[in-house]
Motif scaffolding. Structure first.
Motif, PDB file in Angstrom:
ATOM      1  N   VAL A 172       3.471  15.216  -1.444  1.00  0.00           N
ATOM      2  CA  VAL A 172       3.399  13.948  -0.696  1.00  0.00           C
ATOM      3  C   VAL A 172       4.476  12.989  -1.201  1.00  0.00           C
ATOM      4  O   VAL A 172       5.144  12.302  -0.405  1.00  0.00           O
ATOM      5  N   PHE A 173       4.653  12.934  -2.521  1.00  0.00           N
ATOM      6  CA  PHE A 173       5.688  12.066  -3.080  1.00  0.00           C
ATOM      7  C   PHE A 173       7.066  12.430  -2.538  1.00  0.00           C
ATOM      8  O   PHE A 173       7.891  11.544  -2.275  1.00  0.00           O
ATOM      9  N   CYS A 174       7.343  13.723  -2.393  1.00  0.00           N
ATOM     10  CA  CYS A 174       8.653  14.148  -1.896  1.00  0.00           C
ATOM     11  C   CYS A 174       8.924  13.604  -0.497  1.00  0.00           C
ATOM     12  O   CYS A 174      10.089  13.353  -0.145  1.00  0.00           O
ATOM     13  N   ALA A 175       7.864  13.422   0.292  1.00  0.00           N
ATOM     14  CA  ALA A 175       8.049  12.824   1.612  1.00  0.00           C
ATOM     15  C   ALA A 175       8.548  11.388   1.473  1.00  0.00           C
ATOM     16  O   ALA A 175       9.449  10.941   2.204  1.00  0.00           O
ATOM     17  N   PHE A 176       7.976  10.645   0.523  1.00  0.00           N
ATOM     18  CA  PHE A 176       8.473   9.291   0.243  1.00  0.00           C
ATOM     19  C   PHE A 176       9.879   9.337  -0.346  1.00  0.00           C
ATOM     20  O   PHE A 176      10.733   8.522   0.031  1.00  0.00           O
ATOM     21  N   ALA A 223      12.163  11.577   0.101  1.00  0.00           N
ATOM     22  CA  ALA A 223      13.125  11.928   1.147  1.00  0.00           C
ATOM     23  C   ALA A 223      13.500  10.698   1.963  1.00  0.00           C
ATOM     24  O   ALA A 223      14.647  10.577   2.429  1.00  0.00           O
ATOM     25  N   ARG A 224      12.565   9.807   2.128  1.00  0.00           N
ATOM     26  CA  ARG A 224      12.822   8.596   2.936  1.00  0.00           C
ATOM     27  C   ARG A 224      13.470   7.475   2.115  1.00  0.00           C
ATOM     28  O   ARG A 224      14.356   6.771   2.612  1.00  0.00           O
ATOM     29  N   TYR A 225      13.057   7.318   0.871  1.00  0.00           N
ATOM     30  CA  TYR A 225      13.431   6.113   0.129  1.00  0.00           C
ATOM     31  C   TYR A 225      14.378   6.349  -1.052  1.00  0.00           C
ATOM     32  O   TYR A 225      14.791   5.384  -1.693  1.00  0.00           O
ATOM     33  N   HIS A 226      14.705   7.618  -1.367  1.00  0.00           N
ATOM     34  CA  HIS A 226      15.652   7.861  -2.453  1.00  0.00           C
ATOM     35  C   HIS A 226      17.038   7.341  -2.042  1.00  0.00           C
ATOM     36  O   HIS A 226      17.451   7.535  -0.903  1.00  0.00           O
ATOM     37  N   ARG A 227      17.720   6.701  -2.978  1.00  0.00           N
ATOM     38  CA  ARG A 227      19.066   6.212  -2.673  1.00  0.00           C
ATOM     39  C   ARG A 227      20.046   7.367  -2.725  1.00  0.00           C
ATOM     40  O   ARG A 227      20.378   7.874  -3.804  1.00  0.00           O
ATOM     41  N   VAL A 228      20.478   7.801  -1.539  1.00  0.00           N
ATOM     42  CA  VAL A 228      21.377   8.956  -1.423  1.00  0.00           C
ATOM     43  C   VAL A 228      22.773   8.475  -1.111  1.00  0.00           C
ATOM     44  O   VAL A 228      22.965   7.672  -0.192  1.00  0.00           O
ATOM     45  N   ARG A 262       0.826  -1.204   0.000  1.00  0.00           N
ATOM     46  CA  ARG A 262       0.000   0.000   0.000  1.00  0.00           C
ATOM     47  C   ARG A 262       0.863   1.257   0.000  1.00  0.00           C
ATOM     48  O   ARG A 262       0.599   2.216  -0.743  1.00  0.00           O
ATOM     49  N   ALA A 263       1.916   1.253   0.832  1.00  0.00           N
ATOM     50  CA  ALA A 263       2.825   2.396   0.865  1.00  0.00           C
ATOM     51  C   ALA A 263       3.537   2.544  -0.472  1.00  0.00           C
ATOM     52  O   ALA A 263       3.727   3.659  -0.982  1.00  0.00           O
ATOM     53  N   ARG A 264       3.928   1.417  -1.072  1.00  0.00           N
ATOM     54  CA  ARG A 264       4.582   1.452  -2.383  1.00  0.00           C
ATOM     55  C   ARG A 264       3.648   2.052  -3.430  1.00  0.00           C
ATOM     56  O   ARG A 264       4.051   2.887  -4.244  1.00  0.00           O
ATOM     57  N   ALA A 265       2.383   1.634  -3.405  1.00  0.00           N
ATOM     58  CA  ALA A 265       1.416   2.137  -4.388  1.00  0.00           C
ATOM     59  C   ALA A 265       1.207   3.638  -4.229  1.00  0.00           C
ATOM     60  O   ALA A 265       1.144   4.370  -5.225  1.00  0.00           O
ATOM     61  N   VAL A 266       1.126   4.107  -2.981  1.00  0.00           N
ATOM     62  CA  VAL A 266       0.936   5.545  -2.744  1.00  0.00           C
ATOM     63  C   VAL A 266       2.150   6.324  -3.243  1.00  0.00           C
ATOM     64  O   VAL A 266       2.018   7.373  -3.890  1.00  0.00           O
TER      65      VAL A 266
END
Length: 270
Positions: A259-263, A265-270, A188-192
């Motif tokens: 909202v996407f930027c919140a994801f 920020a958490r999941y981008h490979r930095v 669900r989180a992935r889909a959002v």
């Protein structure tokens, strides 16, 4: 020997801590980018429902934050995050190896985002210091149009904006932005994350296309007031027969991108 080993170990630990800290600041910058788009969505809705005096662009968003002392402090935090993302993107643009088309596109995207975040840094700092973002793109266009060959330069800038906007739109539609993310395991989180990124990037790309078109029109008609960036583009939409509907749809897209930027920020490979 043990002292030397201890020194090396301490240096490595310090380097890891520094790298961890830098990644955190970069993530703060990505999150700040999302916050900026949420504020933009609010300004767009104000324009949609009759407040044509509000400035519906990044400058307007930062000016809204700068109304209080706490807001100006927040702008300095945002600026720190923006400059961290800009430097990180410069590193990506310079460090990606390979000659394939995908690598070239990756370098170009990173370079473009470095420019965007550098500009946001300057705008955030200027607004934090003075409370105003400055005269903006209209003044810049007027200056360029006043020099020999200025119309060609402004026109080329407009075409460049349209090309970049097209890339953003296609990137969003195809969801290729997920290539640089370690998406959440929860379906669900992935889909959002994917759907908000898709909707947000397509909306952002389409609005940016309009910005580029207006810059080209400003060059062709020698009217710098048309080259007033996002604010002019949104107010052009507002003047259309279904302007309110178009602006509300734009605001929804900007909220999705925030909202996407919140994801991201958490999941981008930095």
């Amino acid at each position: 020997m043990s002292d030397a080993v201890g020194t090396v170990g301490g240096t490595e630990d310090a380097a890891r801590e520094a790298g961890r800290g830098a990644r955190i600041v970069v993530r703060v910058g990505i999150l700040a980018y999302g916050l900026t788009h949420l504020l933009l969505a609010w300004l767009v809705l104000r324009v949609a429902f009759g407040d044509r005096g509000s400035r519906a662009d990044q400058s307007g968003a930062f000016q809204a934050i700068a109304q209080t002392t706490a807001g100006r402090v927040l702008l300095w935090v945002l600026a720190l995050g923006f400059v961290a993302v800009a430097l990180w993107r410069v590193g990506e643009a310079l460090g990606r190896a390979g000659g394939r088309v995908k690598d070239a596109r990756g370098r170009l995207e990173s370079a473009g985002m470095a420019v965007v975040f550098a500009a946001l840094t300057v705008l955030a700092v200027r607004t934090a210091v003075s409370g105003s973002g400055g005269e903006g793109s209209q003044a810049a266009a007027a200056g360029l149009l006043g020099i020999p060959g200025g119309q060609w330069i402004v026109g080329a800038v407009g075409v460049g904006i349209v090309v970049v906007a097209g890339f953003i739109t296609v990137n969003g539609f195809r969801c290729t932005f997920t290539d640089d993310m370690s998406l959440p395991v929860d379906p669900r989180a992935r889909a959002v994350a994917v759907r908000t990124g898709q909707l947000g990037k397509v909306a952002k790309g389409l609005v940016t296309v309009l910005v580029g078109v207006l810059v080209v029109v400003a060059a062709v008609q020698f009217e710098p007031q048309r080259a007033n960036g996002l604010d002019a583009a949104l107010k052009t939409l507002a003047a259309q027969p279904f302007g309110v509907v178009l602006l509300v749809a734009t605001a929804v897209g900007l909220v999705a991108f925030g909202v996407f930027c919140a994801f991201d920020a958490r999941y981008h490979r930095v």
